[in-house]
Scaffold this motif. Structure first.
Motif, PDB file in Angstrom:
ATOM      1  N   LYS A   1      31.240  44.898  33.137  1.00  0.00           N
ATOM      2  CA  LYS A   1      32.469  44.910  32.337  1.00  0.00           C
ATOM      3  C   LYS A   1      32.991  43.512  32.027  1.00  0.00           C
ATOM      4  O   LYS A   1      33.639  43.309  31.004  1.00  0.00           O
TER       5      LYS A   1
ATOM      6  N   LYS B   1      48.054  50.982  34.751  1.00  0.00           N
ATOM      7  CA  LYS B   1      47.351  51.558  33.601  1.00  0.00           C
ATOM      8  C   LYS B   1      48.313  52.225  32.628  1.00  0.00           C
ATOM      9  O   LYS B   1      49.060  53.134  33.019  1.00  0.00           O
TER      10      LYS B   1
ATOM     11  N   GLN C   1      47.526  52.714  40.438  1.00  0.00           N
ATOM     12  CA  GLN C   1      46.562  53.154  41.458  1.00  0.00           C
ATOM     13  C   GLN C   1      46.385  52.049  42.483  1.00  0.00           C
ATOM     14  O   GLN C   1      46.437  50.865  42.131  1.00  0.00           O
ATOM     15  N   GLU C   2      46.127  52.442  43.719  1.00  0.00           N
ATOM     16  CA  GLU C   2      45.739  51.436  44.718  1.00  0.00           C
ATOM     17  C   GLU C   2      44.472  50.741  44.229  1.00  0.00           C
ATOM     18  O   GLU C   2      43.648  51.348  43.528  1.00  0.00           O
TER      19      GLU C   2
ATOM     20  N   LYS D   1      45.886  59.042  31.024  1.00  0.00           N
ATOM     21  CA  LYS D   1      45.544  58.725  32.415  1.00  0.00           C
ATOM     22  C   LYS D   1      46.450  59.478  33.382  1.00  0.00           C
ATOM     23  O   LYS D   1      46.049  59.767  34.506  1.00  0.00           O
TER      24      LYS D   1
ATOM     25  N   MET E   1      34.106  54.328  41.622  1.00  0.00           N
ATOM     26  CA  MET E   1      33.970  53.221  42.573  1.00  0.00           C
ATOM     27  C   MET E   1      33.348  53.777  43.848  1.00  0.00           C
ATOM     28  O   MET E   1      33.847  54.761  44.417  1.00  0.00           O
TER      29      MET E   1
ATOM     30  N   LEU F   1      37.850  56.470  39.187  1.00  0.00           N
ATOM     31  CA  LEU F   1      38.901  55.575  38.676  1.00  0.00           C
ATOM     32  C   LEU F   1      39.480  56.117  37.381  1.00  0.00           C
ATOM     33  O   LEU F   1      40.643  55.917  37.072  1.00  0.00           O
ATOM     34  N   GLU F   2      38.631  56.739  36.595  1.00  0.00           N
ATOM     35  CA  GLU F   2      39.063  57.218  35.274  1.00  0.00           C
ATOM     36  C   GLU F   2      38.010  58.182  34.753  1.00  0.00           C
ATOM     37  O   GLU F   2      36.870  58.190  35.213  1.00  0.00           O
TER      38      GLU F   2
ATOM     39  N   GLU G   1      30.944  49.529  41.294  1.00  0.00           N
ATOM     40  CA  GLU G   1      31.354  50.490  40.276  1.00  0.00           C
ATOM     41  C   GLU G   1      30.114  51.029  39.555  1.00  0.00           C
ATOM     42  O   GLU G   1      29.235  50.264  39.183  1.00  0.00           O
TER      43      GLU G   1
HETATM   44  P1  AMP Z   1      39.573  52.102  33.581  1.00  0.00           P
HETATM   45  O1  AMP Z   1      39.676  51.971  32.087  1.00  0.00           O
HETATM   46  O2  AMP Z   1      40.628  52.951  34.188  1.00  0.00           O
HETATM   47  O3  AMP Z   1      38.184  52.394  34.074  1.00  0.00           O
HETATM   48  O4  AMP Z   1      39.783  50.626  34.129  1.00  0.00           O
HETATM   49  C1  AMP Z   1      39.032  49.529  33.630  1.00  0.00           C
HETATM   50  C2  AMP Z   1      38.423  48.759  34.772  1.00  0.00           C
HETATM   51  O5  AMP Z   1      39.415  48.342  35.689  1.00  0.00           O
HETATM   52  C3  AMP Z   1      37.463  49.603  35.596  1.00  0.00           C
HETATM   53  O6  AMP Z   1      36.186  49.621  35.025  1.00  0.00           O
HETATM   54  C4  AMP Z   1      37.505  48.877  36.933  1.00  0.00           C
HETATM   55  O7  AMP Z   1      36.640  47.753  36.917  1.00  0.00           O
HETATM   56  C5  AMP Z   1      38.927  48.412  37.028  1.00  0.00           C
HETATM   57  N1  AMP Z   1      39.733  49.389  37.786  1.00  0.00           N
HETATM   58  C6  AMP Z   1      40.395  50.450  37.288  1.00  0.00           C
HETATM   59  N2  AMP Z   1      41.044  51.135  38.267  1.00  0.00           N
HETATM   60  C7  AMP Z   1      40.796  50.490  39.408  1.00  0.00           C
HETATM   61  C8  AMP Z   1      41.197  50.679  40.774  1.00  0.00           C
HETATM   62  N3  AMP Z   1      41.991  51.695  41.135  1.00  0.00           N
HETATM   63  N4  AMP Z   1      40.727  49.822  41.698  1.00  0.00           N
HETATM   64  C9  AMP Z   1      39.924  48.793  41.333  1.00  0.00           C
HETATM   65  N5  AMP Z   1      39.529  48.540  40.073  1.00  0.00           N
HETATM   66  C10 AMP Z   1      39.947  49.359  39.114  1.00  0.00           C
END
Ligand code: AMP
Length: 432
Positions: A222, A151, A193-194, A111, A281, A290-291, A200
């Protein structure tokens, strides 16, 4: 063509089901596969798909099998073997394989790498900091008022993200990941992250090293429980298309996310041949990534592939060969809904080995496909063998029809402790 598909989940069942429809496919093995995959046959010659008991992370075992059987193409489903460098190892032995190499798989495996890449190449991302030191991490979380996503850098079975809404939660998350090492070495660095608000959505782009083809829209669910309550899971259901992302939005996403990403890869010598799946998002200021994932989504694949009109094998071949720009992706206008049936207790502790009944009745229903995820065959019975057990998928002329058909099939299936969400695609139906 002889094919080897690596993995054992619902995504891999959907991939095998679609590949088995290709007139080019003469033989398919899955490693290790599941009970549903073992029940598939190739459309072209009625050969059954063979499941070989080699785990997706047993790279030496997979390589030995491939050297023996010489598949014309190996298709990698899950993220772990990609992060371990399975593509590089197969290529060194002259074996053709679909998926990003180890360097390219870093988009998902790190990440920190993904966040820094986005910042270098102007891809819209949340404001973020990267840390190896807990006190510095805490100071940054405080700047965000404690409202942040903490993360772990590396792969953590989809569990390495902790959402925090105040400083106590943020400090606990930082301590868990960086100090207690709750995710092991994956947590030697972290990204903060903020916290973004919004809807989403999942994007999927098939890539061939220089170009990319964006899929239509889909949305995952999710959280474990109805109304987006309960803990985060691998995904409890999906549908496609989603009304929250119009074709105009999709064209913007291509321009603002995929194009700078392709330019960045070219500039840094990253040869990404595989599936790029950004989690996005939709905020009031526009889309934010976000990723990145570096493989097909699960359960997104289960709703995309029933809509895909192309021969999937031809597309994967083009992705490996760098000839994707000659291919047009064709999608049916059907709506597809996938409802995940999970073991009681998932995503926490659950027990395996529960007999599943009603599968045949569900499979006989029109416009329906029951994709298996965590299932196994024991004494001729199909039993539960994982957290997410089935992806009950159905299609129709619109979302309401597809959703009705998917839940009708869910009603036919029973196993002790079965849990599923009752509101897959509900938000979409409310707006459309
Ligand atoms: P990721 O594996 O990084 O996608 O994170 C898993 C879940 O966490 C995502 O599907 C989002 O629902 C939530 N998430 C991750 N990053 C953020 C963020 N910066 N702001 C809000 N929700 C987040």
């Amino acid at each position: 063509m002889k094919l080897l598909v690596i993995g054992s989940g619902g995504r891999e069942h959907a991939l095998v089901w679609k590949l088995a429809q290709s007139p080019h496919a003469t033989r398919i093995w899955a490693a290790p596969g599941n009970a549903g995959i073992a029940g598939e046959r190739l459309v072209h010659n009625h050969e059954p798909v063979g499941c070989v008991p080699i785990g997706a992370e047993n790279l030496a075992g997979l390589l030995a099998f491939a050297k023996e059987e010489r598949p014309d193409l190996t298709v990698v489903g899950p993220d772990n073997p990609l992060a371990l460098g399975i593509v590089d190892q197969f290529q060194q032995q002259g074996l053709r394989i679909w998926g990003p190499n180890r360097q390219a798989a870093q988009f998902e495996a790190s990440k920190v790498f993904a966040q820094q890449f986005m910042e270098r190449h102007g891809i819209p991302a949340p404001r973020a900091g990267m840390f190896m030191d807990a006190r510095a991490a805490s100071r940054f979380a405080a700047e965000l008022g404690g409202r942040c996503a903490v993360k772990a850098d590396g792969l953590a079975l989809g569990k390495g993200v902790i959402i925090s809404r105040d400083m106590a939660q943020a400090d606990a998350a930082i301590d868990d990941i960086l100090v207690q090492r709750a995710f092991g070495a994956a947590g030697s660095q972290l990204v903060i992250q903020e916290l973004l608000e919004g809807m989403e959505v999942s994007l999927h782009a098939l890539c061939d090293g220089t170009s990319a083809r964006l899929f239509p829209t889909s949305q995952d669910h999710k959280r474990a429980l109805d109304g987006d309550a309960g803990p985060n899971t691998g995904g409890m259901g999906t549908y496609s298309p989603t009304p929250f992302l119009t074709d105009t939005h999709l064209a913007m996403a291509y321009r603002d996310i995929i194009q700078p990403w392709l330019r960045g890869c070219a500039a840094e010598g990253i040869d990404f041949r595989g599936l790029l799946y950004p989690g996005v998002m939709l905020t009031k200021d526009g889309p934010r990534v976000l990723e990145f994932n570096a493989r097909f989504g699960d359960p997104e694949t289960q709703v995309y592939l029933p809509r895909l009109e192309n021969d999937l094998l031809e597309l994967l071949d083009a992705s490996v060969d760098g000839t994707l720009s000659r291919q047009q992706l064709r999608w049916s206008n059907l709506a597809v809904v996938c409802v995940v049936m999970a073991s009681g207790g998932y995503p926490g502790e659950y027990t395996r080995g529960k007999t599943i009944s009603g599968l045949e009745a569900a499979s006989r229903m029109p416009d329906t496909k029951v994709f298996h995820a965590g299932t196994a065959l024991t004494d001729g019975r199909v039993v539960t063998n994982g957290g997410r057990v089935l992806g009950v998928t159905a299609w129709g002329r619109d979302l309401a029809a597809a959703r009705g058909a998917a839940y009708a099939a869910v009603d036919r299936i029973q196993f002790e402790g079965a849990q599923f969400r009752h509101d897959i695609a509900s938000k979409a139906l409310r707006v459309s």
